[in-house]
Design an enzyme around this catalytic site. Structure first.
Site, PDB file in Angstrom:
ATOM      1  N   ILE A 102       0.835  -1.211   0.000  1.00 22.71           N
ATOM      2  CA  ILE A 102       0.000   0.000   0.000  1.00 22.71           C
ATOM      3  C   ILE A 102       0.865   1.255   0.000  1.00 22.71           C
ATOM      4  O   ILE A 102       1.981   1.267   0.506  1.00 22.71           O
ATOM      5  CB  ILE A 102      -0.937   0.090   1.235  1.00 22.71           C
ATOM      6  CG1 ILE A 102      -0.196  -0.292   2.509  1.00 22.71           C
ATOM      7  CG2 ILE A 102      -2.179  -0.699   1.046  1.00 22.71           C
ATOM      8  CD1 ILE A 102      -1.058  -0.144   3.743  1.00 22.71           C
ATOM      9  N   CYS A 103       0.281   2.301  -0.588  1.00 25.71           N
ATOM     10  CA  CYS A 103       0.827   3.652  -0.439  1.00 25.71           C
ATOM     11  C   CYS A 103      -0.393   4.551  -0.342  1.00 25.71           C
ATOM     12  O   CYS A 103      -1.464   4.093   0.059  1.00 25.71           O
ATOM     13  CB  CYS A 103       1.738   4.005  -1.619  1.00 25.71           C
ATOM     14  SG  CYS A 103       0.866   4.065  -3.183  1.00 25.71           S
ATOM     15  N   ARG A 104      -0.264   5.790  -0.724  1.00 24.88           N
ATOM     16  CA  ARG A 104      -1.421   6.659  -0.559  1.00 24.88           C
ATOM     17  C   ARG A 104      -2.514   6.342  -1.588  1.00 24.88           C
ATOM     18  O   ARG A 104      -3.655   6.124  -1.246  1.00 24.88           O
ATOM     19  CB  ARG A 104      -1.005   8.128  -0.669  1.00 24.88           C
ATOM     20  CG  ARG A 104      -2.163   9.078  -0.463  1.00 24.88           C
ATOM     21  CD  ARG A 104      -1.706  10.507  -0.268  1.00 24.88           C
ATOM     22  NE  ARG A 104      -2.872  11.370  -0.145  1.00 24.88           N
ATOM     23  CZ  ARG A 104      -3.510  11.891  -1.185  1.00 24.88           C
ATOM     24  NH1 ARG A 104      -3.089  11.641  -2.399  1.00 24.88           N
ATOM     25  NH2 ARG A 104      -4.566  12.664  -1.000  1.00 24.88           N
TER      26      ARG A 104
END
Ligand SMILES: Cc1cc2nc3c(=O)[nH]c(=O)nc-3n(C[C@H](O)[C@H](O)[C@H](O)COP(=O)(O)OP(=O)(O)OC[C@H]3O[C@@H](n4cnc5c(N)ncnc54)[C@H](O)[C@@H]3O)c2cc1C
Length: 564
Positions: free
Chosen positions: A525-527
């Site tokens: 995950i990231c933003r």
């Protein structure tokens, strides 16, 4: 040839004008029960809100325009009351005088629209309860709003001052687009507005997680939402107000009530003529708008149409399809081989400066019909180049076929340029395009309008990455099964964390691969999903079972909204 058209607004007026352009000699009679032809019902909520100040602005063309420019015998206040298909005649009643006349026809076109659902609830006929369908409806609402409440009673009337209390409270019943637009306009007019909706979401065509975002936005702009609650009745209250009672036992006091419970096809005439009615309750037509009687055509809100994506019969009350169908009916009557391609329900609504738009099938529709051959992605591209002032993110959900990549549907929320992305995707769906076509679409670009990779291209690239296996994805409801790897910078975690995730910023990942398990799915995950994509590519090439959590922390927000 003599053609009689019933209904003088979207479908009917469009049919009449097109037919004249194709056939100078045809005798065309267009009858309209109401006082106006060709008016802009889509503008009515904005007239109630005073955004469109003059009623005359809503009258796109008049009876006289049709007579003088198109030589169409347009008759307002004229109701079609009976069709005799065997004799090919139609009985018309002058609404003002009651006089009935009979016209023969060679071809008959029905565009009677829809009727507003008005359930027989106790008190539904109380003064102050309105619907928004016609110009006179909107006029009645405006007059009511401007009139103020009844004179105050009791001690108040001896105050020596103003004895009329202004209206301040509104209840709108129904969270479809007419209800929401009217509610927004009443908020603009300073009303304290409660929207009561029986479903657990507004804007039923949207998937729930997208609708949740709209709901939060509406509440932040002062609209009170009462979802999952149906109205049980209305009672008169003090000073001319109305108590709106709901099934959950709540009471909402109102100075004005707007009923917007949806519409159903107006099939009264069609039924009396013995025309086939479809399974969804609309007039059944073929792709040339011909009913079960080959001399009678039907168009608009009154008919059933084939959903372009699912192939199922559906009811779509939208102006675009109605206008196109009116045109096709005229073409066919004039001897052309035009055909209606079906509809995708492409829609848009602006609310308090933001926009929700959608086209094609939603996830819930695909689930309802048992279609399992689809995948979805979430993405959050900027409306235009981020370095140019005013760029705003667009939250997009795109659905496509797993087996062949065909584009099935899209939903988008945002503040800037949402319409052109959904319009582009709508055309793509109608052309049977795949997500691979979206990758290649050549769209106009300069920094204030888009990006070199437009959100439409971007959607295609992300989806194609999924189908090609370049970027396997998972969704948040599957997150519990894997090892969560967060590749954002530590400073971002201070704002919001994904519980249970191990943080290795993207820039350090190559050096720290030894910290990752090789026997489990790694959910990255990231933003918004972009850095997670880079990380996923890196991990896959190092032999890890990596998956991008589609949409990253932004789509986690959607998932959380569903849980709450
Ligand atoms: C408030 C409002 C806002 C809307 N906003 C949008 C929007 O933003 N975008 C969008 O795509 N769509 C919108 N719509 C929907 C769109 O207006 C309809 O889908 C479209 O008008 C349908 O066209 P139609 O010809 O089938 O029916 P209509 O345009 O409703 O016309 C039917 C006409 O037939 C007349 N009629 C019915 N029976 C008889 C009879 N027996 N004899 C004579 N006349 C008869 C009726 O009086 C009516 O005027 C909106 C609708 C409303 C009410």
């Amino acid at each position: 040839m003599k053609v009689v058209i019933v209904g003088g607004v979207a479908g009917g007026a469009s049919c009449a004008a097109r037919l004249r352009r194709l056939d100078e000699k045809a005798e065309i009679i267009m009858v309209e029960r109401g006082p106006y032809v060709s008016y802009a019902n889509c503008g009515l909520p904005y007239h109630i809100g005073d955004v469109i100040e003059k009623e005359s602005s809503l009258l796109v063309a008049t009876e006289n325009t049709f007579r003088s420019q198109f030589a169409v015998d347009a008759r307002t206040n004229c109701e079609a009351i009976k069709i005799s298909p065997d004799r090919k005649t139609i009985d018309l009643r002058n609404v003002k005088t009651g006089e009935v006349t009979t016209e023969s026809y060679d071809k008959l076109v029905l565009s009677p629209g829809a009727v507003t659902v008005r359930p027989p609830l106790p008190g539904i006929d109380l003064p102050g309860i309105f619907q928004v369908r016609t110009v006179p409806d909107a006029r009645a609402v405006r007059e009511w709003l401007e009139r103020g409440s009844l004179f105050l009673a009791g001690m108040d009337k001896y105050s020596g001052f103003q004895t009329v209390r202004p209206k301040t409270r509104a209840v709108v019943i129904g969270g479809g687009f007419i209800g929401l637009e009217t509610a927004e306009n009443l908020v603009h007019r300073g009303f304290d507005v409660t929207l009561v909706e029986m479903l657990d979401q507004v804007l039923a065509p949207l998937d729930r997680e997208m609708a949740r975002v709209v709901e939060g936005y509406l509440e932040r702009h002062g609209l009170r939402l009462a979802l999952n609650d149906g109205v049980s009745g209305f009672k008169p209250a003090a000073n001319g107000a109305i108590d709106v009672e709901t099934k959950s036992g709540k009471t909402y006091p109102a100075d004005v009530v707007i009923l917007s419970l949806g519409v159903r096809p107006d099939t009264a005439l069609a039924k009396s003529a013995g025309l086939e009615i479809g399974e969804r309750g609309g007039i059944r037509v073929d792709d040339q708008m011909r009913t079960s009687n080959s001399d009678i055509f039907a168009v608009g809100d009154a008919i059933e149409v084939k959903d372009f994506v699912t192939g199922q019969w559906s009811l779509i009350a939208l102006a675009g399809p109605a206008n196109r169908q009116g045109r096709i009916a005229a073409d066919v009557i004039a001897g052309r081989d035009s055909r209606f391609r079906g509809t995708q329900g492409t829609s848009i609504i602006g609310l308090f400066g933001a926009v929700a738009a959608w086209t094609g099938a939603s996830e819930k529709t695909l689930n309802r019909i048992g279609d399992k051959d689809f995948e979805k992605i979430y993405l959050y591209p900027n409306s235009h180049a981020g370095y140019y002032p005013g760029a705003r993110p667009i939250a997009m959900k795109v659905l496509f076929r797993k087996s062949d990549g065909r584009l099935l549907g899209a939903q988008a929320l945002g503040e800037v340029n949402v319409d052109k992305r959904i319009s582009a995707l709508a055309v793509a769906i109608q052309m049977g395009a795949t997500i691979y076509d979206l990758e290649e679409a050549e769209l106009c670009y300069s920094p204030q309008f888009g990006s070199a990779k437009d959100p439409v291209n971007f959607a295609g690239m992300v989806a194609a990455g999924v189908l090609r296996g370049d970027m396997p994805i998972r969704h948040w409801d599957e997150a519990g099964k894997g090892f969560l790897l967060d590749v954002r910078e530590p400073v971002e975690l201070a704002v919001e964390q994904a519980p249970g995730a191990v943080n290795i910023p993207l820039g350090q990942l190559r050096a720290r691969l030894g910290e990752l398990p090789r026997d489990r799915d790694i959910l990255v995950i990231c933003r918004s999903g972009q850095r997670a994509y880079y990380a996923t590519r890196m991990l896959l090439q190092h032999g890890f079972k990596a998956r991008n959590l589609s949409g990253g922390m932004l789509s986690r927000f959607h998932a959380q909204l569903l849980e709450n």
